[in-house]
Enzyme design. Structure first.
Site, PDB file in Angstrom:
ATOM      1  N   ASP A 226       0.834  -1.197   0.000  1.00 24.82           N
ATOM      2  CA  ASP A 226       0.000   0.000   0.000  1.00 24.82           C
ATOM      3  C   ASP A 226       0.878   1.260   0.000  1.00 24.82           C
ATOM      4  O   ASP A 226       0.610   2.220  -0.721  1.00 24.82           O
ATOM      5  CB  ASP A 226      -0.914  -0.035   1.242  1.00 24.82           C
ATOM      6  CG  ASP A 226      -1.915   1.087   1.209  1.00 24.82           C
ATOM      7  OD1 ASP A 226      -2.701   1.139   0.243  1.00 24.82           O
ATOM      8  OD2 ASP A 226      -1.907   1.938   2.124  1.00 24.82           O
ATOM      9  N   LYS A 230       1.487   4.303  -2.941  1.00 23.89           N
ATOM     10  CA  LYS A 230       1.486   5.751  -2.692  1.00 23.89           C
ATOM     11  C   LYS A 230       2.780   6.368  -3.216  1.00 23.89           C
ATOM     12  O   LYS A 230       2.774   7.444  -3.829  1.00 23.89           O
ATOM     13  CB  LYS A 230       1.292   6.030  -1.199  1.00 23.89           C
ATOM     14  CG  LYS A 230      -0.115   5.645  -0.753  1.00 23.89           C
ATOM     15  CD  LYS A 230      -0.299   5.720   0.738  1.00 23.89           C
ATOM     16  CE  LYS A 230      -1.716   5.298   1.111  1.00 23.89           C
ATOM     17  NZ  LYS A 230      -1.904   5.062   2.532  1.00 23.89           N
TER      18      LYS A 230
END
Ligand SMILES: NC(=O)c1ccc[n+]([C@@H]2O[C@H](COP(=O)([O-])OP(=O)(O)OC[C@H]3O[C@@H](n4cnc5c(N)ncnc54)[C@H](OP(=O)(O)O)[C@@H]3O)[C@@H](O)[C@H]2O)c1
Length: 363
Positions: A226, A230
């Site tokens: 995750d 980003k």
């Protein structure tokens, strides 16, 4: 007179089409309903969709409709499949005044969003998947939206924190991004803060799951993927051409526990408590703090554990807070953005701010 007023309002009115009616989607509508009537007057909800339903009204949904929609969804009674056939009509109506809002976690929304942009509409995305997919898709979205002038995606990194906004502004004003370093996972921030407090890794992960800080499978967070997504979004925004596979990722899930069930993972995690205890103490005795960061430099992007100086910006960050440290040609002394980087209220607030930014836009 009223006729002229209606005509003028109709001309200015932006029509919102929201994809997703989960935690964030419901809160966005709740916050929209509470807006000052003057602020709200330029916007109307035309449709709301979840994975099964498409609720669409030609003359737009009023506040009463939206309240009813939330009540039905929360009580599990939202079954408006008879509206499903309207989806095609809805897509045909896309135009300059359409704002499509993606608060799903699905990559199936890509064609609808693209269709809206191609028809001169705008988009607000909290969904990272579309921006962190293939580079080719990212480029298509960028080109279709006049270099992201018609897409806002603040909540894809750091929830409501103005990270994307700041980066876009720096790039627009011709600054050169030298380095972006940030803590973008509240879960991993919590894990390292608790390890420093002497707690056991396995107990921290279990508690984080119980508190709802992690995904249903905590390995999603611990794998660093995750954070890597980003980092990828920030790297691409700064002009780099990269795929997710180019981002070096430090996976914190012990290799032995990567393929088992969630239950087996949680039950066997204590075998690795000593490993994490040793790592954290090795850092602490040297006045260092272990932090899971994303890095975008001039040459690469990565997601992994660093040993930050105890007194540095990132070393002094505690718990679930996020931080983004941006160094540019102008900001050699870095620009630092810090605050809650997750949570339903702040994320919905970020989405709504993005929607309202289109009020003054020329689109
Ligand atoms: N929670 C946070 O703090 C936070 C912070 C930043 C960003 N985000 C992002 O915000 C997004 C939404 O998060 P959430 O917690 O609200 O997720 P969620 O509760 O799982 O809700 C997702 C919603 O999307 C709907 N959906 C799925 N596929 C769809 C499709 N093809 N078309 C239309 N709707 C579809 C689902 O429909 P059903 O109801 O029918 O299943 C559900 O209503 C995610 O991308 C997340 O990563 C969240």
């Amino acid at each position: 007179m009223q006729f002229m007023k209606d005509l003028l309002l109709g001309y200015k009115m932006k029509k919102i089409i929201q994809l997703g009616l989960g935690n964030i989607g419901i809160e966005v509508i709740r916050q929209f309903l509470k807006l000052d009537p003057v602020v709200k007057s330029d916007f109307k909800y035309k449709a709301v969709m979840d994975s099964k339903n498409c609720i669409f009204k030609k003359n737009c949904l009023d506040d009463k409709d939206l309240r009813k929609l939330i009540d039905l969804k929360l009580s599990g009674k939202l079954d408006m499949s008879k509206y499903q056939h309207e989806k095609k009509k809805l897509i045909d109506s896309f135009g300059r005044k359409t704002i499509i809002v993606d608060v799903t976690a699905s990559d199936e929304t890509y064609p609808v969003i693209l269709e809206c942009l191609k028809n001169s509409g705008s988009a607000v995305l909290a969904n990272k998947k579309l921006l962190a997919g293939e580079q080719k898709r990212f480029d298509v979205l960028k080109n279709a939206s006049d270099s992201f002038d018609r897409i806002k995606f603040e909540c894809s990194v750091g929830a409501g924190l103005p990270i994307i906004y700041s980066l876009k502004s720096l790039i627009k004003t011709n600054d050169k991004i030298k380095e972006i370093r940030g803590c973008f996972s509240g879960t991993l921030g919590y894990v390292f803060s608790e390890l420093e407090n002497g707690k056991k890794f396995s107990e921290i992960v279990r508690k984080a799951k119980d508190l709802g800080y992690t995904e249903p499978d905590p390995r999603e967070d611990l794998s660093g993927k995750d954070v890597a997504r980003k980092a990828l979004i920030l790297a691409r925004l700064s002009g780099k051409k990269l795929e997710l596979s180019d981002v070096k990722i430090d996976n914190l899930v012990p290799e032995k526990l990567r393929k088992c069930t969630v239950e087996e993972f949680l039950n066997n995690l204590s075998d690795f408590d000593k490993v994490f205890e040793k790592r954290i103490w090795k850092a602490l005795v040297k006045d260092k703090r272990m932090r899971y960061t994303a890095l975008v430099s001039e040459t690469r992007a990565s997601a992994g554990v660093i040993k930050a100086d105890k007194y540095s910006e990132i070393g002094s960050l505690k718990g679930t807070l996020n931080m983004c440290v941006i160094r540019t040609r102008r900001y050699d002394n870095p620009l630092i953005i810090q605050g809650p980087g997750a949570g339903v209220k702040v994320t919905a607030d970020g989405v709504l701010r993005n929607i309202l930014e289109f009020k003054t836009s020329r689109f």
